[in-house]
Scaffold this motif. Structure first.
Motif, PDB file in Angstrom:
ATOM      1  N   THR A   1       0.828  -1.203   0.000  1.00 24.26           N
ATOM      2  CA  THR A   1       0.000   0.000   0.000  1.00 24.26           C
ATOM      3  C   THR A   1       0.863   1.254   0.000  1.00 24.26           C
ATOM      4  O   THR A   1       0.407   2.335   0.271  1.00 24.26           O
ATOM      5  CB  THR A   1      -0.911   0.035   1.234  1.00 24.26           C
ATOM      6  N   GLU A   2       2.170   1.093  -0.305  1.00 29.53           N
ATOM      7  CA  GLU A   2       3.044   2.269  -0.290  1.00 29.53           C
ATOM      8  C   GLU A   2       2.604   3.277  -1.342  1.00 29.53           C
ATOM      9  O   GLU A   2       2.237   2.917  -2.443  1.00 29.53           O
ATOM     10  CB  GLU A   2       4.488   1.854  -0.574  1.00 29.53           C
ATOM     11  N   ASN A   3       2.697   4.524  -0.964  1.00 33.84           N
ATOM     12  CA  ASN A   3       2.280   5.572  -1.868  1.00 33.84           C
ATOM     13  C   ASN A   3       3.498   6.131  -2.595  1.00 33.84           C
ATOM     14  O   ASN A   3       4.337   6.805  -2.025  1.00 33.84           O
ATOM     15  CB  ASN A   3       1.602   6.684  -1.064  1.00 33.84           C
ATOM     16  N   GLN A   4       3.583   5.802  -3.893  1.00 33.92           N
ATOM     17  CA  GLN A   4       4.775   6.193  -4.658  1.00 33.92           C
ATOM     18  C   GLN A   4       4.805   7.688  -4.951  1.00 33.92           C
ATOM     19  O   GLN A   4       5.795   8.211  -5.427  1.00 33.92           O
ATOM     20  CB  GLN A   4       4.836   5.396  -5.976  1.00 33.92           C
ATOM     21  N   LYS A   5       3.709   8.376  -4.662  1.00 35.10           N
ATOM     22  CA  LYS A   5       3.668   9.815  -4.927  1.00 35.10           C
ATOM     23  C   LYS A   5       4.703  10.567  -4.113  1.00 35.10           C
ATOM     24  O   LYS A   5       5.102  11.668  -4.467  1.00 35.10           O
ATOM     25  CB  LYS A   5       2.285  10.359  -4.576  1.00 35.10           C
TER      26      LYS A   5
ATOM     27  N   PHE B   1       7.509  14.642  -4.176  1.00 41.64           N
ATOM     28  CA  PHE B   1       7.832  15.728  -3.258  1.00 41.64           C
ATOM     29  C   PHE B   1       9.339  15.879  -3.063  1.00 41.64           C
ATOM     30  O   PHE B   1       9.817  16.904  -2.622  1.00 41.64           O
ATOM     31  CB  PHE B   1       7.147  15.493  -1.905  1.00 41.64           C
ATOM     32  N   VAL B   2      10.079  14.845  -3.372  1.00 40.15           N
ATOM     33  CA  VAL B   2      11.533  14.885  -3.170  1.00 40.15           C
ATOM     34  C   VAL B   2      12.228  15.513  -4.378  1.00 40.15           C
ATOM     35  O   VAL B   2      13.335  16.024  -4.272  1.00 40.15           O
ATOM     36  CB  VAL B   2      12.064  13.462  -2.920  1.00 40.15           C
ATOM     37  N   ILE B   3      11.532  15.507  -5.520  1.00 32.52           N
ATOM     38  CA  ILE B   3      12.162  15.982  -6.757  1.00 32.52           C
ATOM     39  C   ILE B   3      12.730  17.409  -6.654  1.00 32.52           C
ATOM     40  O   ILE B   3      13.882  17.631  -7.043  1.00 32.52           O
ATOM     41  CB  ILE B   3      11.179  15.853  -7.951  1.00 32.52           C
ATOM     42  N   PRO B   4      11.990  18.390  -6.112  1.00 32.91           N
ATOM     43  CA  PRO B   4      12.573  19.746  -6.051  1.00 32.91           C
ATOM     44  C   PRO B   4      13.912  19.777  -5.318  1.00 32.91           C
ATOM     45  O   PRO B   4      14.858  20.436  -5.764  1.00 32.91           O
ATOM     46  CB  PRO B   4      11.509  20.541  -5.303  1.00 32.91           C
ATOM     47  N   VAL B   5      13.979  19.080  -4.197  1.00 31.05           N
ATOM     48  CA  VAL B   5      15.215  19.064  -3.413  1.00 31.05           C
ATOM     49  C   VAL B   5      16.338  18.411  -4.219  1.00 31.05           C
ATOM     50  O   VAL B   5      17.458  18.928  -4.290  1.00 31.05           O
ATOM     51  CB  VAL B   5      15.000  18.309  -2.088  1.00 31.05           C
ATOM     52  N   LEU B   6      16.011  17.276  -4.844  1.00 31.37           N
ATOM     53  CA  LEU B   6      17.018  16.580  -5.646  1.00 31.37           C
ATOM     54  C   LEU B   6      17.535  17.496  -6.759  1.00 31.37           C
ATOM     55  O   LEU B   6      18.738  17.586  -7.007  1.00 31.37           O
ATOM     56  CB  LEU B   6      16.430  15.311  -6.247  1.00 31.37           C
ATOM     57  N   ALA B   7      16.610  18.201  -7.426  1.00 37.23           N
ATOM     58  CA  ALA B   7      17.005  19.080  -8.523  1.00 37.23           C
ATOM     59  C   ALA B   7      17.925  20.176  -8.006  1.00 37.23           C
ATOM     60  O   ALA B   7      18.962  20.487  -8.607  1.00 37.23           O
ATOM     61  CB  ALA B   7      15.754  19.686  -9.162  1.00 37.23           C
ATOM     62  N   LEU B   8      17.566  20.739  -6.852  1.00 37.21           N
ATOM     63  CA  LEU B   8      18.356  21.831  -6.279  1.00 37.21           C
ATOM     64  C   LEU B   8      19.760  21.359  -5.940  1.00 37.21           C
ATOM     65  O   LEU B   8      20.764  21.998  -6.286  1.00 37.21           O
ATOM     66  CB  LEU B   8      17.651  22.327  -5.010  1.00 37.21           C
ATOM     67  N   VAL B   9      19.833  20.216  -5.239  1.00 40.42           N
ATOM     68  CA  VAL B   9      21.130  19.671  -4.857  1.00 40.42           C
ATOM     69  C   VAL B   9      21.941  19.337  -6.101  1.00 40.42           C
ATOM     70  O   VAL B   9      23.142  19.600  -6.180  1.00 40.42           O
ATOM     71  CB  VAL B   9      20.946  18.422  -3.959  1.00 40.42           C
ATOM     72  N   ALA B  10      21.271  18.797  -7.116  1.00 39.20           N
ATOM     73  CA  ALA B  10      21.972  18.438  -8.350  1.00 39.20           C
ATOM     74  C   ALA B  10      22.614  19.667  -8.965  1.00 39.20           C
ATOM     75  O   ALA B  10      23.794  19.648  -9.332  1.00 39.20           O
ATOM     76  CB  ALA B  10      20.992  17.800  -9.334  1.00 39.20           C
ATOM     77  N   PHE B  11      21.853  20.765  -9.032  1.00 35.67           N
ATOM     78  CA  PHE B  11      22.390  21.946  -9.696  1.00 35.67           C
ATOM     79  C   PHE B  11      23.458  22.653  -8.887  1.00 35.67           C
ATOM     80  O   PHE B  11      24.422  23.161  -9.445  1.00 35.67           O
ATOM     81  CB  PHE B  11      21.257  22.909 -10.062  1.00 35.67           C
TER      82      PHE B  11
END
Lengths: 353, 287
Positions: B3-7, B11-21
Motif C-alpha cells: 500500500t506504499e504511496n509512490q507519490k 515531493f523529493v524531486i525539487p530538493v534533488l534538482a536543487l542539490v543536483a544543480f
C-alpha cells in the motif's frame, strides 16, 4: 521560622512589594495565594535573597539574614520551570548542593537515596534530566530541595507546568514529603483550590501586599476584606451594592431581605454584599431562601456541576450548582440564596458582618 | 500487501534538482577533469587515479596541508576560548547590549579582500601604522613581507580579529537563552562561578558552540582571500595555505587535472574532519 519586618521591594520607581510584615512557621504549608503579578514570586525572591530589599528586615530562626547572601541562608527553591543541571545524572543533580556543603560520600548517598525513594526516582538515578518526563524532572528538583538541609523551602508554583493528573498526584504527596522536616515551607500558587487542598496557613496577596494571613480554612470562611474574598474564590465571588435601612438590605430593584445575626446591627448606609457562587442555587432548598430574578446570559457545564451567569439589574452574578440544570440562554430564571451566607463589606472594602 | 504511496517521490524531486544543480553537477565536472589529461583543443586523455597519486605523494601538497592544519588548529585554539570569554563578559541586559553587539558584528561586515588590504597596509613596515610602531617605536624587528614568523603572526591575528566575533555572537545567543532560574538555582546551591560555567553555561552553550567550531573549522580550513591579499602566500611559501596553492596550480599553471584532483582531496579532508568534529561534539547527546 521566618519573620519579615516591614519588607519592601522597589525596581526603579515601581514598588513591587509594599511594606509587609509576616511570620511563617514550620510544620505546615504557608501558601502565598494571589493572581499573577500580585507579588508572590517577588516576595519569595526577597526571602531567598535573590533580589535586594528596598527596606525592612528578615530573620530566620532568630538570625538576622537581611544582609546574608543566598548561599548562606540555607534555603531551597523549586521553580515553575523544571530547573536541573542538564549534563548531570539525576543522582548528581540531587547530590550537587550536598557536595557543595562538603558532606561525606556515604552521607550524600544516604540522603540522595532517601529523597529518591520518597519521590519514586530510584530507577532514574543514573539518567539525565532530558531523558525524564516533565513530572519526573520536577520530582528531581523537589528531591534536591528535600535532600538539602534547608531552613526554608520555597515552592514557586511548582505544579503549574504539569498536566492535570500529575499535578493532582504530586499535590497529594507534597504535605507528607515535608512533614517533620523542620523547614518552613512556602508555597506560591494562583489557584484558590490548591491552597484549600494543601491546608496549613494562607497569605492572600494582592497588588504587592499581604491582604490577609491566617489558617487557610478560616480565611476562606471569613475573608477580612473584599479583595481577600475575591482572590479566594473560583469562579469569582458575586458582589453587588446594597442599601441597608433598618436591618433590611435592598439590592437595587432585584431583591430585599431582612438582616439577621451580626448584620442586623449594621447602621444604615451603602454596603457591598458578597456571596460565593455555590451559595446561589437554581432551586429552592430551604424556607429561608430569598428569590433573585435574573436573565441567563452564559451557561457552562463542567463535569457534574452546572454554572449559570445571570444578569440582575446592573450586576452579573454566577450560580454554581451540582447536577445538570436545563438553562436556556436569554430566559428569565429565579435563583435562590440564603441571606445567612452573605458577607457585608463597608465602603472601604473591610468586612463588617 | 503493498500500500506504499509512490507519490512521495514527487515531493523529493525539487530538493534533488536543487542539490543536483548546486552541488552534484559542478562537482561531477571536477571529477571529470580529475581523471583526465588535456592539452587544450578540447581533447582529453584518460588518466585514471594518476593525478590523485601524484598530488598525495607530492612534497608541495603535504607541506601546504601541514601549514593548513597548523593554521586552523591555532585559529580554533585562540578563537573558541576567546569567543567564550568575550561572550561571558558581555552585559546581558541594559543600554550596552546593542552597542556591544554592533561593535562585535563590525569586523564581520567588512568584505574579505578589504580585510586583507587593511591589514596589509596596517602592518607594512615603515608605511603601516602598526609596522612603524613596532619597528621604530618599540624597536621590535618586524616585517611580515620578509620574515615567515611575522607573516604567520599577522595572518593569525588578522583572522582572530575578523572572525572571533562569530564565536562571540553564537555563544552570546546561547548564553542569553539560559533562563534566570538556572542562575538562581546555582546561587541557592552555593555553586562557584566555575561550577556555573561548567555545569550550566557550557552545557547550555554546547549546541551553538558545536556550530561555531564547525563553521570556524570549515571557513579557516578553506581560507583564501585574506591571506592571499595580505601576504600572497609568502614570504617564500611560508603562508601558502591549501587554497592558495590550489589556485596557483589551477590558474597559475593551468594544470586542470592535478588541480581537480587536489580540489577533491581538499573537499574530502574538509568533510571528514567536519564529520569527526561533529561526532565528537554531539556524542554525549545520544541517550
Amino acid at each position: 521560622m521566618i519573620e519579615l519586618h516591614d519588607v519592601t521591594k522597589r525596581v526603579g520607581q515601581v514598588t513591587h512589594i509594599k511594606p509587609t510584615t509576616l511570620t511563617l512557621e514550620p510544620g505546615q504549608f504557608n501558601v502565598l495565594l494571589g493572581a499573577t503579578g500580585s507579588g508572590k514570586t517577588s516576595l519569595i525572591k526577597l526571602m531567598a535573597g535573590l533580589d535586594p530589599m528596598a527596606s525592612g528586615r528578615i530573620e530566620m530562626d532568630g538570625q538576622d539574614v537581611t544582609r546574608l547572601n543566598t548561599q548562606k541562608r540555607r534555603i531551597s527553591l523549586v521553580h515553575q520551570f523544571f530547573v536541573n543541571y542538564p549534563h548531570m545524572s539525576v543522582f548528581e543533580n540531587i547530590a550537587s548542593p550536598l557536595r557543595v556543603a562538603g558532606m561525606t560520600k556515604s552521607e550524600i548517598e544516604g540522603r540522595v537515596e532517601e529523597a529518591a525513594d520518597l519521590l519514586q526516582l530510584r530507577p532514574m538515578l543514573n539518567r539525565r534530566p532530558s531523558e525524564l518526563s516533565g513530572g519526573q524532572q520536577q520530582r528531581t528538583a523537589l528531591a534536591r530541595a528535600i535532600a538539602k538541609d534547608s531552613r526554608a523551602v520555597f515552592l514557586d508554583e511548582p505544579l503549574a507546568n504539569l498536566d492535570y493528573k500529575l499535578r493532582e498526584e504530586l499535590r497529594e504527596q507534597l504535605p507528607d514529603l515535608f512533614a517533620g522536616r523542620g523547614a518552613v515551607v512556602v508555597y506560591a500558587t494562583s489557584e484558590p483550590e490548591e491552597a484549600l487542598m494543601l491546608g496549613g496557613k494562607t497569605a492572600l496577596m494582592d497588588d504587592g501586599r499581604v491582604t490577609q494571613f491566617g489558617t487557610t480554612s478560616e480565611i476562606y470562611r471569613n475573608p477580612e476584606n473584599l479583595s481577600a474574598a475575591r482572590v479566594f474564590s473560583d469562579p469569582p465571588i458575586n458582589s453587588a451594592a446594597v442599601t441597608i435601612m433598618r436591618s433590611e438590605a435592598e439590592l437595587a430593584g432585584a431583591a430585599k431581605w431582612a438582616l439577621t445575626g451580626a448584620a442586623a446591627d449594621l447602621p444604615d448606609g451603602l454596603y457591598t454584599v458578597a456571596i460565593r457562587p455555590h451559595r446561589v442555587l437554581p432551586v429552592r432548598s430551604g424556607a429561608a431562601e430569598i428569590e433573585l430574578k435574573g436573565r441567563v446570559i452564559v451557561t457552562e457545564l463542567s463535569g457534574s456541576d452546572s454554572s449559570a451567569h445571570f444578569q440582575m439589574g446592573a450586576e452579573a452574578w454566577v450560580s454554581l450548582a451540582s447536577g445538570v440544570h436545563p438553562y436556556r440562554i436569554g430566559e428569565d430564571h429565579v435563583f435562590y440564596m440564603d441571606p445567612g451566607n452573605c458577607r457585608y463589606f463597608g465602603q472601604d472594602g473591610r468586612l463588617v458582618a | 500487501m503493498r500500500t506504499e504511496n509512490q507519490k512521495a517521490w514527487l515531493f523529493v524531486i525539487p530538493v534533488l534538482a536543487l542539490v543536483a544543480f548546486n552541488a552534484l553537477v559542478p562537482m561531477m565536472t571536477v571529477v571529470n577533469y580529475s581523471v583526465q589529461e588535456t592539452f587544450g583543443n578540447n581533447q582529453f586523455f584518460w588518466e585514471g587515479l594518476g593525478w590523485f597519486e601524484q598530488i598525495l605523494r607530492s612534497d608541495r601538497f603535504q607541506a601546504a596541508l601541514g601549514r593548513q592544519f597548523m593554521f586552523t588548529a591555532i585559529i580554533l585554539a585562540i578563537e573558541v576560548p576567546l569567543g567564550i570569554i568575550v561572550a561571558l563578559s558581555m552585559p546581558r541586559k541594559g543600554f550596552w547590549v546593542p552597542v556591544c553587539l554592533v561593535l562585535m558584528a563590525l569586523p564581520m561586515l567588512i568584505p574579505w579582500n578589504v580585510v586583507g588590504s587593511m591589514w596589509n597596509i596596517f602592518t607594512l613596515p615603515k608605511i603601516g601604522l602598526l609596522g612603524y610602531f613596532l619597528n621604530d617605536v618599540l624597536g621590535i624587528n618586524y616585517d611580515m613581507t620578509q620574515q615567515p614568523i611575522s607573516a604567520w603572526i599577522t595572518v593569525v591575528v588578522m583572522d582572530v580579529w575578523h572572525w572571533t566575533s562569530l564565536v562571540v555572537l553564537l555563544c552570546y545567543a546561547g548564553l542569553v537563552s539560559i533562563p534566570d532560574a538556572y542562575y538562581q538555582a546555582a546561587k541557592i546551591d552555593g555553586a562557584s562561578a566555575w561550577s556555573v560555567f561548567r555545569y550550566i553555561q557550557l552545557p547550555k552553550m554546547k549546541a551553538v558552540l558545536t556550530i561555531a567550531v564547525l563553521l570556524r573549522f570549515m571557513d579557516s580550513f578553506n581560507i583564501y582571500t585574506e591571506p592571499f591579499v595580505l601576504t600572497g602566500g609568502g614570504p617564500g611559501n611560508s603562508t601558502t595555505l591549501l587554497s592558495i596553492d590550489l589556485v596557483k596550480i589551477a590558474l597559475g599553471q593551468f594544470d586542470l587535472g592535478p588541480a581537480a584532483a587536489m580540489s577533491l582531496i581538499y573537499f574530502a579532508i574538509t568533510l571528514l574532519v567536519s564529520w569527526v568534529f561533529y561526532v565528537l561534539m554531539t556524542k554525549d547527546d545520544q541517550p
